[in-house]
Design an enzyme around this catalytic site. Sequence first.
Site, short mmCIF file in Angstrom:
data_model
loop_
_atom_site.label_atom_id
_atom_site.label_comp_id
_atom_site.label_asym_id
_atom_site.label_seq_id
_atom_site.Cartn_x
_atom_site.Cartn_y
_atom_site.Cartn_z
N HIS A 76 -9.64 5.33 1.46
CA HIS A 76 -8.54 5.52 0.76
C HIS A 76 -7.91 6.97 0.79
O HIS A 76 -6.59 7.12 0.63
CB HIS A 76 -8.31 4.82 -0.68
CG HIS A 76 -8.16 3.58 -0.80
ND1 HIS A 76 -9.16 2.86 -0.37
CD2 HIS A 76 -7.09 2.45 -0.88
CE1 HIS A 76 -8.98 1.45 -0.33
NE2 HIS A 76 -7.68 1.16 -0.70
N MET A 131 -8.49 3.50 8.43
CA MET A 131 -7.95 2.23 8.03
C MET A 131 -7.13 1.41 9.03
O MET A 131 -7.05 1.84 10.17
CB MET A 131 -7.09 2.60 6.98
CG MET A 131 -7.65 2.68 5.70
SD MET A 131 -6.56 2.62 4.23
CE MET A 131 -7.44 2.08 2.74
N GLY A 132 -6.83 0.35 8.79
CA GLY A 132 -6.09 -0.59 9.85
C GLY A 132 -6.86 -1.99 9.79
O GLY A 132 -7.72 -2.06 10.70
N ARG A 133 -6.68 -3.02 8.80
CA ARG A 133 -7.27 -4.20 8.99
C ARG A 133 -6.49 -4.98 10.09
O ARG A 133 -7.53 -5.79 10.68
CB ARG A 133 -6.75 -4.62 7.57
CG ARG A 133 -7.97 -5.79 7.11
CD ARG A 133 -7.50 -6.29 5.63
NE ARG A 133 -7.83 -4.89 4.70
CZ ARG A 133 -7.22 -5.38 3.56
NH1 ARG A 133 -6.44 -6.30 3.08
NH2 ARG A 133 -7.34 -4.52 2.49
N THR A 148 4.19 2.62 5.78
CA THR A 148 2.83 2.25 5.76
C THR A 148 2.07 3.05 6.68
O THR A 148 2.45 3.44 7.85
CB THR A 148 2.60 0.64 6.01
OG1 THR A 148 1.17 0.39 6.46
CG2 THR A 148 3.57 0.17 7.18
N ARG A 154 1.01 -5.15 -5.19
CA ARG A 154 1.30 -6.34 -4.16
C ARG A 154 1.32 -7.53 -5.19
O ARG A 154 0.68 -7.84 -6.17
CB ARG A 154 0.17 -6.51 -3.38
CG ARG A 154 -0.20 -5.48 -2.28
CD ARG A 154 -1.08 -5.75 -1.54
NE ARG A 154 -0.96 -4.78 -0.28
CZ ARG A 154 -2.14 -3.86 -0.10
NH1 ARG A 154 -2.85 -3.68 -0.95
NH2 ARG A 154 -1.92 -3.03 0.83
N ASP A 173 6.34 -4.94 5.96
CA ASP A 173 7.24 -6.31 6.12
C ASP A 173 6.95 -7.28 5.35
O ASP A 173 7.81 -8.11 4.87
CB ASP A 173 7.06 -6.87 7.87
CG ASP A 173 5.84 -6.78 8.14
OD1 ASP A 173 4.98 -7.03 7.29
OD2 ASP A 173 5.49 -7.13 9.22
N GLY A 178 0.72 -1.29 -0.04
CA GLY A 178 0.02 0.28 -0.08
C GLY A 178 0.95 1.16 0.13
O GLY A 178 1.87 1.27 0.67
N ASP A 192 -0.34 2.27 8.44
CA ASP A 192 -0.99 1.37 9.70
C ASP A 192 0.31 1.45 10.82
O ASP A 192 -0.50 1.03 11.96
CB ASP A 192 -1.00 -0.09 9.08
CG ASP A 192 -2.23 -0.37 8.13
OD1 ASP A 192 -2.98 0.77 8.01
OD2 ASP A 192 -1.98 -1.25 7.80
N ASP A 201 2.50 -0.59 11.49
CA ASP A 201 2.40 -2.02 12.07
C ASP A 201 3.77 -2.97 11.63
O ASP A 201 3.43 -3.99 11.39
CB ASP A 201 1.14 -2.74 11.76
CG ASP A 201 0.94 -2.90 10.15
OD1 ASP A 201 1.76 -2.23 9.55
OD2 ASP A 201 0.27 -3.68 9.75
O1 F6P Z 1 -1.64 -1.44 4.59
C1 F6P Z 1 -2.16 -0.24 4.21
C2 F6P Z 1 -3.77 -0.19 3.99
O2 F6P Z 1 -4.27 1.15 3.75
C3 F6P Z 1 -4.55 -0.85 5.29
O3 F6P Z 1 -4.76 -0.12 6.35
C4 F6P Z 1 -5.87 -1.39 4.59
O4 F6P Z 1 -6.23 -2.40 5.17
C5 F6P Z 1 -5.06 -1.76 3.40
O5 F6P Z 1 -3.94 -1.08 2.99
C6 F6P Z 1 -6.07 -1.58 2.11
O6 F6P Z 1 -5.53 -2.33 0.99
P1 F6P Z 1 -6.00 -1.87 -0.61
O7 F6P Z 1 -5.61 -0.60 -1.00
O8 F6P Z 1 -5.28 -3.06 -1.31
O9 F6P Z 1 -7.47 -1.83 -0.58
#
Ligand code: F6P
Length: 335
Positions: free
Chosen positions: A260, A179-181, A135, A76, A107, A15, A137, A139
């Site tokens: 986003h 955000m923050g899965r 990132t 990705r 990571d 991301g 996040d 994390d």
């Molecule tokens: O890892 C960053 C992040 O923005 C997370 O907070 C979120 O869950 C994920 O990416 C969303 O991913 P995508 O942009 O692929 O929907």
Amino acid sequence: MEQQVKRIGVLTSGGDAPGMNAAIRAVVRSAVGRGIGCVGIRRGWNGLIGSDFVPMDTSSVSHIIEKGGTLLYTARSEEFRTIAGQDKALATCKLLGLDAIVAIGGDGTFRGALDLSRRAAETGYHLQVAGIPATIDNDIGCSHYTIGFDTACNTAIECIDKLRDTMQSHERCSVVEVMGRHAGYLALSVGISVGATAVLIPERKLEFERDIVEKIRRARLAGTTHYMVVVAEGAGNAMEISHQIHEAVGIDPRVTVLGHIQRGGSPSAKDRETASQMGYRAVRAIAENFGNCVIATQEGRLAVLNMEDALKMTKEFGMERYQILEALTNNWGGI
Ligand code: F6P
């Protein structure tokens, strides 16, 4: 193995995060300043697999420090997880004569970098890799801070401050998903900063009555007439939570998913400077043949960590910050 580094590749993967461009700029300019050539790999690891690259010099990174996103694009890559994908990527490294790669991302990005370096070693090719944590996040286990987090917090806070104006006027409850899965760093920082009535994070098991209903009731008793519930993406479904609040407390919340928008925007001073420092330090580590590394922050300072060790590290969530939120919410009703 000591060797003179002649050319490095730089890429962004996973991301995007505000400040990635500042990191690219720092890598390119630090490399050029040391007489090391630099190639931008586009679209993350897919760019190495498909030979999608662009030569870079100091002018190719002019006027990007202030821009969000990543000029190298990001992706990705599933194929890169396979040996066949890594072998294609190695073929590009050889074609370009790369001695090292700086990978900017999370990571998962670093794991990919390490796999590539190991695969290279198996074929007798020495390839150093350096990771720069980026990132929104925050994390990544080995680093207290990741590029993009501060900007994302500021973006979410700005949006929620606007929401608060209308919630306050209508005496409403707002359920905001940030955000923050898998991680609640963003939600908790934002929640503390906006004086949220309640914050839900994946690190803390939700008890609806204790974590939401009770807080809204206390806030109401304290005289508050509008409520802000911040939900991390991975902590629950904002729409369902809104219905549950309606049933339990009899108010009719409005749901906002920030999505986003939190990943975009001009990076903050903190993200620009951290990215610049990390980019510079990554190139120095490579030039000094440190070996595979991650440029992390620990106790507020930069640290150059062995990548293998770094990937085993975990960081504590710091639940005392949740207590700070509660201390400031329960008594006074938040906001
Ligand atoms: O890892 C960053 C992040 O923005 C997370 O907070 C979120 O869950 C994920 O990416 C969303 O991913 P995508 O942009 O692929 O929907």
